[in-house]
Scaffold this motif. Structure first.
Motif, mmCIF file in Angstrom:
data_model
loop_
_atom_site.group_PDB
_atom_site.id
_atom_site.type_symbol
_atom_site.label_atom_id
_atom_site.label_comp_id
_atom_site.label_asym_id
_atom_site.label_seq_id
_atom_site.Cartn_x
_atom_site.Cartn_y
_atom_site.Cartn_z
ATOM 1 N N VAL A 21 0.928 -1.308 -0.142
ATOM 2 C CA VAL A 21 0.059 -0.045 0.034
ATOM 3 C C VAL A 21 0.930 1.243 -0.043
ATOM 4 C CG1 VAL A 21 -1.853 1.450 1.314
ATOM 5 C CG2 VAL A 21 -1.619 -1.221 1.333
ATOM 6 N N ASP A 22 0.520 2.300 -0.917
ATOM 7 C CA ASP A 22 1.365 3.338 -0.824
ATOM 8 C C ASP A 22 0.658 4.641 -0.244
ATOM 9 O OD1 ASP A 22 2.787 5.872 -1.601
ATOM 10 O OD2 ASP A 22 2.974 5.220 -3.638
ATOM 11 N N TYR A 23 1.042 5.114 0.951
ATOM 12 C CA TYR A 23 0.418 6.122 1.550
ATOM 13 C C TYR A 23 1.136 7.408 1.321
ATOM 14 C CZ TYR A 23 -2.505 2.926 4.362
ATOM 15 O OH TYR A 23 -3.448 1.899 4.555
ATOM 16 N N LYS A 24 1.841 7.656 0.175
ATOM 17 C CA LYS A 24 2.653 8.957 -0.301
ATOM 18 C C LYS A 24 3.755 9.019 0.816
ATOM 19 C CE LYS A 24 -0.581 11.827 -2.892
ATOM 20 N NZ LYS A 24 -1.155 13.334 -2.848
ATOM 21 N N ASP A 25 3.426 9.010 2.198
ATOM 22 C CA ASP A 25 4.823 9.371 2.988
ATOM 23 C C ASP A 25 5.471 7.963 3.370
ATOM 24 O OD1 ASP A 25 2.674 8.588 4.433
ATOM 25 O OD2 ASP A 25 3.273 9.427 6.253
ATOM 26 N N ARG A 26 4.960 6.779 2.872
ATOM 27 C CA ARG A 26 5.641 5.734 3.242
ATOM 28 C C ARG A 26 4.834 4.414 2.485
ATOM 29 N NH1 ARG A 26 1.410 6.369 7.058
ATOM 30 N NH2 ARG A 26 0.288 4.680 7.479
ATOM 31 N N ILE A 27 5.577 3.351 2.371
ATOM 32 C CA ILE A 27 5.082 2.237 1.894
ATOM 33 C C ILE A 27 4.633 1.128 2.856
ATOM 34 C CG2 ILE A 27 5.342 -0.065 0.191
ATOM 35 C CD1 ILE A 27 5.533 2.804 -1.249
ATOM 36 N N GLU A 28 3.576 0.589 2.995
ATOM 37 C CA GLU A 28 3.105 -0.494 3.896
ATOM 38 C C GLU A 28 3.194 -1.929 3.145
ATOM 39 O OE1 GLU A 28 0.838 1.655 7.623
ATOM 40 O OE2 GLU A 28 -0.098 0.181 6.663
ATOM 41 N N VAL A 29 3.561 -2.995 3.989
ATOM 42 C CA VAL A 29 3.352 -4.261 3.539
ATOM 43 C C VAL A 29 2.488 -4.688 4.493
ATOM 44 C CG1 VAL A 29 4.240 -6.632 2.863
ATOM 45 C CG2 VAL A 29 5.511 -4.306 2.089
ATOM 46 N N VAL A 30 1.499 -5.479 3.760
ATOM 47 C CA VAL A 30 0.335 -5.956 4.653
ATOM 48 C C VAL A 30 0.212 -7.445 4.488
ATOM 49 C CG1 VAL A 30 -2.357 -5.888 5.183
ATOM 50 C CG2 VAL A 30 -1.010 -4.082 4.293
ATOM 51 N N TYR A 31 0.140 -8.202 5.712
ATOM 52 C CA TYR A 31 0.033 -9.735 5.788
ATOM 53 C C TYR A 31 -1.252 -10.121 6.308
ATOM 54 C CZ TYR A 31 5.343 -9.324 5.524
ATOM 55 O OH TYR A 31 6.440 -8.783 4.990
ATOM 56 N N VAL A 32 -1.976 -10.832 5.608
ATOM 57 C CA VAL A 32 -3.258 -11.249 6.259
ATOM 58 C C VAL A 32 -2.958 -12.929 6.476
ATOM 59 C CG1 VAL A 32 -5.800 -11.660 5.971
ATOM 60 C CG2 VAL A 32 -4.777 -9.563 5.105
ATOM 61 N N LEU A 33 -3.189 -13.070 7.819
ATOM 62 C CA LEU A 33 -2.694 -14.678 8.330
ATOM 63 C C LEU A 33 -3.842 -15.178 8.952
ATOM 64 C CD1 LEU A 33 0.206 -13.836 10.495
ATOM 65 C CD2 LEU A 33 0.309 -14.078 7.967
ATOM 66 N N TYR A 34 -3.964 -16.566 8.412
ATOM 67 C CA TYR A 34 -5.454 -17.161 8.849
ATOM 68 C C TYR A 34 -4.819 -18.719 9.165
ATOM 69 C CZ TYR A 34 -9.880 -19.322 8.721
ATOM 70 O OH TYR A 34 -10.899 -19.947 9.103
ATOM 71 N N SER A 35 -5.642 -19.126 10.511
ATOM 72 C CA SER A 35 -5.411 -20.503 10.926
ATOM 73 C C SER A 35 -6.535 -21.500 10.494
ATOM 74 C CB SER A 35 -5.248 -20.357 12.388
ATOM 75 O OG SER A 35 -5.121 -21.920 12.909
ATOM 76 N N MET A 36 -6.244 -22.502 9.750
ATOM 77 C CA MET A 36 -7.395 -23.314 9.323
ATOM 78 C C MET A 36 -7.734 -23.986 10.373
ATOM 79 S SD MET A 36 -7.692 -23.006 5.990
ATOM 80 C CE MET A 36 -6.813 -22.645 4.355
ATOM 81 N N LYS A 37 -6.656 -24.523 11.260
ATOM 82 C CA LYS A 37 -7.259 -25.068 12.618
ATOM 83 C C LYS A 37 -7.977 -24.635 13.586
ATOM 84 C CE LYS A 37 -4.983 -27.654 16.218
ATOM 85 N NZ LYS A 37 -3.416 -27.978 16.882
ATOM 86 N N HIS A 38 -7.701 -23.353 13.822
ATOM 87 C CA HIS A 38 -8.500 -22.554 14.857
ATOM 88 C C HIS A 38 -9.392 -21.509 14.275
ATOM 89 C CE1 HIS A 38 -5.646 -24.431 17.732
ATOM 90 N NE2 HIS A 38 -4.809 -23.854 17.279
ATOM 91 N N ARG A 39 -9.460 -21.255 13.089
ATOM 92 C CA ARG A 39 -10.380 -20.277 12.397
ATOM 93 C C ARG A 39 -10.233 -18.795 12.982
ATOM 94 N NH1 ARG A 39 -13.425 -23.417 8.757
ATOM 95 N NH2 ARG A 39 -13.664 -25.057 9.024
ATOM 96 N N HIS A 40 -9.022 -18.413 13.085
ATOM 97 C CA HIS A 40 -8.896 -16.956 13.391
ATOM 98 C C HIS A 40 -7.693 -16.642 12.292
ATOM 99 C CE1 HIS A 40 -5.855 -19.012 16.549
ATOM 100 N NE2 HIS A 40 -5.287 -18.623 15.617
ATOM 101 N N ARG A 41 -7.922 -15.010 12.406
ATOM 102 C CA ARG A 41 -7.083 -14.448 11.560
ATOM 103 C C ARG A 41 -6.429 -13.240 12.235
ATOM 104 N NH1 ARG A 41 -11.173 -14.208 8.383
ATOM 105 N NH2 ARG A 41 -10.178 -15.339 6.503
ATOM 106 N N HIS A 42 -5.305 -12.756 11.612
ATOM 107 C CA HIS A 42 -4.701 -11.508 12.224
ATOM 108 C C HIS A 42 -3.983 -10.899 11.002
ATOM 109 C CE1 HIS A 42 -3.533 -8.981 15.466
ATOM 110 N NE2 HIS A 42 -2.356 -8.750 14.746
ATOM 111 N N ILE A 43 -3.772 -9.508 10.975
ATOM 112 C CA ILE A 43 -3.311 -8.809 9.949
ATOM 113 C C ILE A 43 -2.120 -8.108 10.860
ATOM 114 C CG2 ILE A 43 -3.359 -6.869 8.557
ATOM 115 C CD1 ILE A 43 -6.495 -7.407 8.443
ATOM 116 N N LEU A 44 -1.032 -8.252 9.838
ATOM 117 C CA LEU A 44 0.344 -7.771 10.307
ATOM 118 C C LEU A 44 0.786 -6.705 9.390
ATOM 119 C CD1 LEU A 44 2.379 -10.947 11.240
ATOM 120 C CD2 LEU A 44 1.175 -9.360 12.890
#
Length: 155
Positions: free
Chosen positions: A61-84
Motif C-alpha cells: 500500500v502506498d500512503y505517499k509518505d511511506r510504503i506498507e506491506v500487509v500480511y493477512v494470516l489465517y489459521s485453518m485449525k483454529h479459524r482465526h485471522r490476524h493482520i500484520l
C-alpha cells in the motif's frame, strides 16, 4: 482465539517490536518493526496456540509518505485471522522474505516487488512477475508516471 488474546500473546512475546495494535471489530491488526517480520511470522505459524498456516494475502500500500506491506494470516485449525503490517520508507523499502515460512509468499513478494519496489531480502527468486524485466518504475506507486510507449508500442 479471540483478537484480544492474539494481540496480548504477540505483545508478550515481542514487546517493543510491536509498534502499534488496533482492535477494530473484524479488522484487527498490528504494526511490526520491519526487522522482526520474519521472526514474528515464524512464531505465528509455529506456535500451536496460533497455528497461522495460511498466508491469505501479502501486498503493498502506498500512503505517499511511506510504503506498507500487509500480511493477512489465517489459521485453518483454529479459524482465526490476524493482520500484520510493516511501515517502510519510500526511498529504500526493504523487508526480510517470509517465503521460508509460507511458500505461497514467493509470488506475493514478487508481485509486491514488481508493483511497489519492495525488496524482500533472502527471497530465492526476486524478479518481476507482471511487468517485463526491463520495465522502469513501480506501477502501483502514487508517484508512478506511465510511459507513453514500450518497445515502440503504445501503452
Amino acid at each position: 482465539m479471540k483478537s484480544e488474546e492474539i494481540t496480548a500473546l504477540l505483545g508478550e512475546k515481542f514487546g517493543e517490536k510491536v509498534l502499534e495494535t488496533r482492535l477494530d471489530g473484524a479488522s484487527t491488526w498490528s504494526v511490526i518493526e520491519p526487522t522482526a517480520i520474519r521472526e514474528v511470522c515464524g512464531f505465528f505459524r509455529s506456535d500451536e496456540r496460533l497455528s497461522m498456516d495460511h498466508l491469505e494475502l501479502l501486498g503493498g500500500v502506498d500512503y505517499k509518505d511511506r510504503i506498507e506491506v500487509v500480511y493477512v494470516l489465517y489459521s485453518m485449525k483454529h479459524r482465526h485471522r490476524h493482520i500484520l503490517k510493516c511501515r517502510l520508507s519510500r526511498e529504500d523499502p526493504r523487508l526480510q522474505s517470509v517465503e521460508s515460512v509460507w511458500k505461497v509468499a514467493d509470488w506475493h513478494e514478487r508481485e509486491t516487488y514488481d508493483m511497489f519496489g519492495v525488496a524482500f531480502e533472502g527471497h530465492p527468486n526476486l524478479r518481476r512477475i507482471l511487468c517485463p524485466d526491463d520495465w522502469e518504475g513501480y506501477p502501483l506507486r502514487r508517484d508512478y508516471k506511465a510511459p507513453k510507449e514500450y518497445l515502440g508500442m503504445p501503452v
